[in-house]
Design a protein around this motif. Structure first.
Motif, PDB file in Angstrom:
ATOM      1  N   PRO A 127       0.763  -1.138  -0.190  1.00 22.06           N
ATOM      2  CA  PRO A 127       0.064   0.100   0.044  1.00 22.06           C
ATOM      3  C   PRO A 127       0.850   1.248  -0.015  1.00 22.06           C
ATOM      4  CG  PRO A 127       0.111  -0.913   2.119  1.00 22.06           C
ATOM      5  CD  PRO A 127       0.839  -2.005   1.217  1.00 22.06           C
ATOM      6  N   HIS A 128       0.195   2.370  -0.246  1.00 20.69           N
ATOM      7  CA  HIS A 128       1.143   3.617  -0.587  1.00 20.69           C
ATOM      8  C   HIS A 128       1.581   3.968   1.179  1.00 20.69           C
ATOM      9  CE1 HIS A 128       1.493   7.961  -0.514  1.00 20.69           C
ATOM     10  NE2 HIS A 128       0.641   7.966   0.875  1.00 20.69           N
ATOM     11  N   ARG A 129       2.807   4.181   1.333  1.00 20.14           N
ATOM     12  CA  ARG A 129       3.474   4.639   2.301  1.00 20.14           C
ATOM     13  C   ARG A 129       3.547   6.104   2.792  1.00 20.14           C
ATOM     14  NH1 ARG A 129       6.856   1.444   5.250  1.00 20.14           N
ATOM     15  NH2 ARG A 129       6.917   0.014   3.707  1.00 20.14           N
ATOM     16  N   PRO A 130       2.706   6.554   3.740  1.00 21.80           N
ATOM     17  CA  PRO A 130       2.590   7.950   4.023  1.00 21.80           C
ATOM     18  C   PRO A 130       3.845   8.543   4.358  1.00 21.80           C
ATOM     19  CG  PRO A 130       0.821   6.621   5.101  1.00 21.80           C
ATOM     20  CD  PRO A 130       1.817   5.871   4.581  1.00 21.80           C
ATOM     21  N   VAL A 131       4.066  10.057   4.082  1.00 17.24           N
ATOM     22  CA  VAL A 131       5.243  10.514   4.367  1.00 17.24           C
ATOM     23  C   VAL A 131       5.342  10.632   6.048  1.00 17.24           C
ATOM     24  CG1 VAL A 131       6.464  12.777   4.551  1.00 17.24           C
ATOM     25  CG2 VAL A 131       5.276  11.915   2.328  1.00 17.24           C
ATOM     26  N   MET A 132       4.081  10.925   6.567  1.00 21.49           N
ATOM     27  CA  MET A 132       3.971  11.043   8.164  1.00 21.49           C
ATOM     28  C   MET A 132       4.335   9.392   8.674  1.00 21.49           C
ATOM     29  SD  MET A 132       1.098  12.550  10.469  1.00 21.49           S
ATOM     30  CE  MET A 132       0.980  13.921   9.703  1.00 21.49           C
ATOM     31  N   ALA A 133       5.355   9.281   9.268  1.00 17.02           N
ATOM     32  CA  ALA A 133       5.459   7.724   9.621  1.00 17.02           C
ATOM     33  C   ALA A 133       4.721   7.413  10.972  1.00 17.02           C
ATOM     34  CB  ALA A 133       7.137   7.812  10.210  1.00 17.02           C
ATOM     35  N   THR A 134       4.568   8.218  11.864  1.00 15.66           N
ATOM     36  CA  THR A 134       3.824   8.030  13.128  1.00 15.66           C
ATOM     37  C   THR A 134       3.077   9.233  13.586  1.00 15.66           C
ATOM     38  OG1 THR A 134       5.731   9.067  14.518  1.00 15.66           O
ATOM     39  CG2 THR A 134       5.698   6.381  14.190  1.00 15.66           C
ATOM     40  N   ALA A 135       2.142   8.882  14.578  1.00 16.20           N
ATOM     41  CA  ALA A 135       1.125  10.032  14.795  1.00 16.20           C
ATOM     42  C   ALA A 135       1.586  10.965  15.924  1.00 16.20           C
ATOM     43  CB  ALA A 135      -0.303   9.423  15.441  1.00 16.20           C
ATOM     44  N   PRO A 136       1.572  12.237  15.849  1.00 15.83           N
ATOM     45  CA  PRO A 136       1.910  12.951  16.675  1.00 15.83           C
ATOM     46  C   PRO A 136       1.422  12.834  18.522  1.00 15.83           C
ATOM     47  CG  PRO A 136       1.183  14.366  15.144  1.00 15.83           C
ATOM     48  CD  PRO A 136       0.835  12.906  14.776  1.00 15.83           C
ATOM     49  N   VAL A 137       2.342  13.000  19.267  1.00 12.91           N
ATOM     50  CA  VAL A 137       1.752  12.616  20.523  1.00 12.91           C
ATOM     51  C   VAL A 137       1.030  13.895  21.408  1.00 12.91           C
ATOM     52  CG1 VAL A 137       2.464  12.036  23.027  1.00 12.91           C
ATOM     53  CG2 VAL A 137       3.627  10.889  20.930  1.00 12.91           C
ATOM     54  N   HIS A 138      -0.069  13.452  21.843  1.00 13.82           N
ATOM     55  CA  HIS A 138      -0.858  14.715  22.568  1.00 13.82           C
ATOM     56  C   HIS A 138      -1.195  14.500  23.827  1.00 13.82           C
ATOM     57  CE1 HIS A 138      -1.174  16.484  18.740  1.00 13.82           C
ATOM     58  NE2 HIS A 138      -1.538  15.881  18.108  1.00 13.82           N
ATOM     59  N   GLY A 139      -1.116  15.450  24.674  1.00 14.03           N
ATOM     60  CA  GLY A 139      -1.372  14.840  26.333  1.00 14.03           C
ATOM     61  C   GLY A 139      -3.000  15.025  26.419  1.00 14.03           C
ATOM     62  N   HIS A 140      -3.637  13.751  26.288  1.00 15.51           N
ATOM     63  CA  HIS A 140      -4.920  13.703  26.762  1.00 15.51           C
ATOM     64  C   HIS A 140      -5.350  12.477  26.993  1.00 15.51           C
ATOM     65  CE1 HIS A 140      -5.756  12.539  22.698  1.00 15.51           C
ATOM     66  NE2 HIS A 140      -6.835  12.129  23.294  1.00 15.51           N
ATOM     67  N   GLY A 141      -6.046  12.240  27.917  1.00 17.60           N
ATOM     68  CA  GLY A 141      -6.597  10.876  28.587  1.00 17.60           C
ATOM     69  C   GLY A 141      -7.986  10.463  28.383  1.00 17.60           C
ATOM     70  N   HIS A 142      -8.498   9.112  28.385  1.00 20.46           N
ATOM     71  CA  HIS A 142      -9.520   8.788  28.210  1.00 20.46           C
ATOM     72  C   HIS A 142      -9.931   7.533  29.209  1.00 20.46           C
ATOM     73  CE1 HIS A 142      -9.919  11.048  24.468  1.00 20.46           C
ATOM     74  NE2 HIS A 142      -8.632  10.374  24.253  1.00 20.46           N
ATOM     75  N   GLY A 143     -11.362   7.433  29.759  1.00 23.74           N
ATOM     76  CA  GLY A 143     -11.589   6.315  30.626  1.00 23.74           C
ATOM     77  C   GLY A 143     -11.865   5.198  29.805  1.00 23.74           C
ATOM     78  N   HIS A 144     -11.674   3.927  30.177  1.00 21.32           N
ATOM     79  CA  HIS A 144     -11.607   2.636  29.225  1.00 21.32           C
ATOM     80  C   HIS A 144     -12.672   1.949  29.749  1.00 21.32           C
ATOM     81  CE1 HIS A 144      -7.685   3.002  27.430  1.00 21.32           C
ATOM     82  NE2 HIS A 144      -7.820   4.115  28.190  1.00 21.32           N
ATOM     83  N   GLY A 145     -13.165   1.011  28.942  1.00 25.56           N
ATOM     84  CA  GLY A 145     -14.137   0.078  29.323  1.00 25.56           C
ATOM     85  C   GLY A 145     -15.048   0.058  28.025  1.00 25.56           C
ATOM     86  N   HIS A 146     -15.499  -1.580  27.900  1.00 24.44           N
ATOM     87  CA  HIS A 146     -16.170  -1.812  26.510  1.00 24.44           C
ATOM     88  C   HIS A 146     -16.931  -3.194  26.899  1.00 24.44           C
ATOM     89  CE1 HIS A 146     -12.714  -4.147  26.040  1.00 24.44           C
ATOM     90  NE2 HIS A 146     -13.354  -4.594  25.327  1.00 24.44           N
ATOM     91  N   GLN A 147     -17.891  -3.243  25.871  1.00 24.15           N
ATOM     92  CA  GLN A 147     -18.545  -4.696  25.713  1.00 24.15           C
ATOM     93  C   GLN A 147     -18.486  -5.072  24.320  1.00 24.15           C
ATOM     94  OE1 GLN A 147     -22.407  -2.744  27.674  1.00 24.15           O
ATOM     95  NE2 GLN A 147     -22.849  -4.764  26.674  1.00 24.15           N
ATOM     96  N   ALA A 148     -18.941  -6.305  24.057  1.00 21.94           N
ATOM     97  CA  ALA A 148     -18.952  -6.687  22.683  1.00 21.94           C
ATOM     98  C   ALA A 148     -20.358  -7.411  22.496  1.00 21.94           C
ATOM     99  CB  ALA A 148     -17.878  -7.685  22.084  1.00 21.94           C
ATOM    100  N   VAL A 149     -21.034  -7.346  21.378  1.00 21.91           N
ATOM    101  CA  VAL A 149     -22.087  -8.096  21.045  1.00 21.91           C
ATOM    102  C   VAL A 149     -22.071  -8.345  19.412  1.00 21.91           C
ATOM    103  CG1 VAL A 149     -24.667  -7.386  20.817  1.00 21.91           C
ATOM    104  CG2 VAL A 149     -23.247  -6.148  22.598  1.00 21.91           C
ATOM    105  N   GLU A 150     -22.140  -9.753  19.640  1.00 24.01           N
ATOM    106  CA  GLU A 150     -22.060 -10.227  18.270  1.00 24.01           C
ATOM    107  C   GLU A 150     -23.373 -10.226  17.607  1.00 24.01           C
ATOM    108  OE1 GLU A 150     -20.811 -14.573  16.130  1.00 24.01           O
ATOM    109  OE2 GLU A 150     -20.099 -14.098  18.192  1.00 24.01           O
ATOM    110  N   ALA A 151     -23.420  -9.767  16.263  1.00 22.57           N
ATOM    111  CA  ALA A 151     -24.713  -9.694  15.373  1.00 22.57           C
ATOM    112  C   ALA A 151     -24.866 -10.937  14.710  1.00 22.57           C
ATOM    113  CB  ALA A 151     -24.333  -8.430  14.393  1.00 22.57           C
ATOM    114  N   PRO A 152     -26.183 -11.058  14.366  1.00 24.90           N
ATOM    115  CA  PRO A 152     -26.353 -12.360  13.715  1.00 24.90           C
ATOM    116  C   PRO A 152     -25.877 -12.224  12.163  1.00 24.90           C
ATOM    117  CG  PRO A 152     -28.175 -10.853  13.868  1.00 24.90           C
ATOM    118  CD  PRO A 152     -26.982 -10.127  14.745  1.00 24.90           C
TER     119      PRO A 152
END
Length: 263
Positions: A226-251
């Motif tokens: 695939p095309h290789r972007p010039v930007m190699a990695t994402a910049p690092v920004h200071g912010h945080g998030h809470g975590h938690g999730h659940q999965a539901v399988e669809a028919p």
């Protein structure tokens, strides 16, 4: 009172991203060993990503290509219900407020669910062009989507999302004339953040460009780089998030629908 983001927060985020990157390399290797290519789809809410993906999955099924899809949202199973109409395996992940998927989360959801013969795994990330852009999910193809209704400056407003993409898709082109979308300006803005990346114009309503995403994913599956972007990695920004999730399988199949579907 405004709070200044200090170095400790940035360092913590760097550590989180580094751990995620390690996991992404491991997951990519696991998928490669089983002959599966993962495609990570990023866009803002309402871009038409789900409608286009539903059409692409249906086409894959018609062609006999073993595919599966995992879709992530903060709440509701609406997208999984819609994607399951294509007749392919679909799984919904509810992130419970987390604005992006992470590799560890994705790996857990795939364990014991992803059919062994799957060749293409489409991951519909949370509708958000900020946080998901920083997280490698072990994908082999990263796709950034924008609808014509969002404006030509979208790539400039979200340079990380579009700058790290291997492919850019423009959706809802059937509305281009109505919103006076400037195609040349959009292409110029994409080129500013990601020179050389391919841009495909699509409409799930008219069928324009449908199959383009599948074709390019299959090409990667067959060994194309695939095309290789010039930007190699994402910049690092200071912010945080809470975590938690659940999965539901669809028919695997569903005749249900959503009242107001994205175009």
């Amino acid at each position: 009172m405004c709070r200044t983001v200090g170095t400790p927060q940035v360092e913590l985020r760097q550590a989180v991203l580094a751990r995620n990157d390690d996991g992404a390399r491991e997951l990519r290797a696991r998928l490669a060993a089983r002959g599966t290519v993962a495609v990570n789809l990023l866009s803002s809410p309402g871009s038409g990503k789900t409608a286009l993906l539903e059409a692409e999955l249906g086409l894959a099924r018609e062609r006999g290509i073993p595919v599966a899809a995992l879709t992530a949202d903060l709440a509701t199973e609406n997208d999984a219900v819609r994607l399951a109409r294509s007749g392919v395996p679909v799984k919904q992940v509810l992130t419970d407020g987390l604005c992006h998927l992470e590799t560890a989360m994705l790996g857990r959801e795939l364990d014991g669910w992803l059919p062994p013969d799957t060749r293409l795994l489409f991951v519909e990330n949370v509708g958000n062009l900020v946080c998901p852009a920083s997280y490698d999910l072990g994908e082999s193809l990263r796709v950034a989507l924008a609808s014509v209704t969002e404006g030509e400056d979208k790539p400039l407003k979200y340079p990380t999302a579009f700058g790290l993409a291997n492919l850019v898709l423009v959706t809802k082109t059937d509305l281009a004339a109505a919103v006076e979308f400037d195609e040349a300006l959009f292409l110029a803005n994409v080129a500013r953040v990601n020179p050389g990346v391919e841009v495909v114009f699509t409409s799930a309503r008219t069928g324009q460009g449908v199959g383009g995403l599948l074709d390019r994913a299959c090409a990667v599956l067959d060994g194309a780089q695939p095309h290789r972007p010039v930007m190699a990695t994402a910049p690092v920004h200071g912010h945080g998030h809470g975590h938690g999730h659940q999965a539901v399988e669809a028919p695997a199949r569903s005749g249900g629908g959503v009242a107001a579907e994205q175009r």
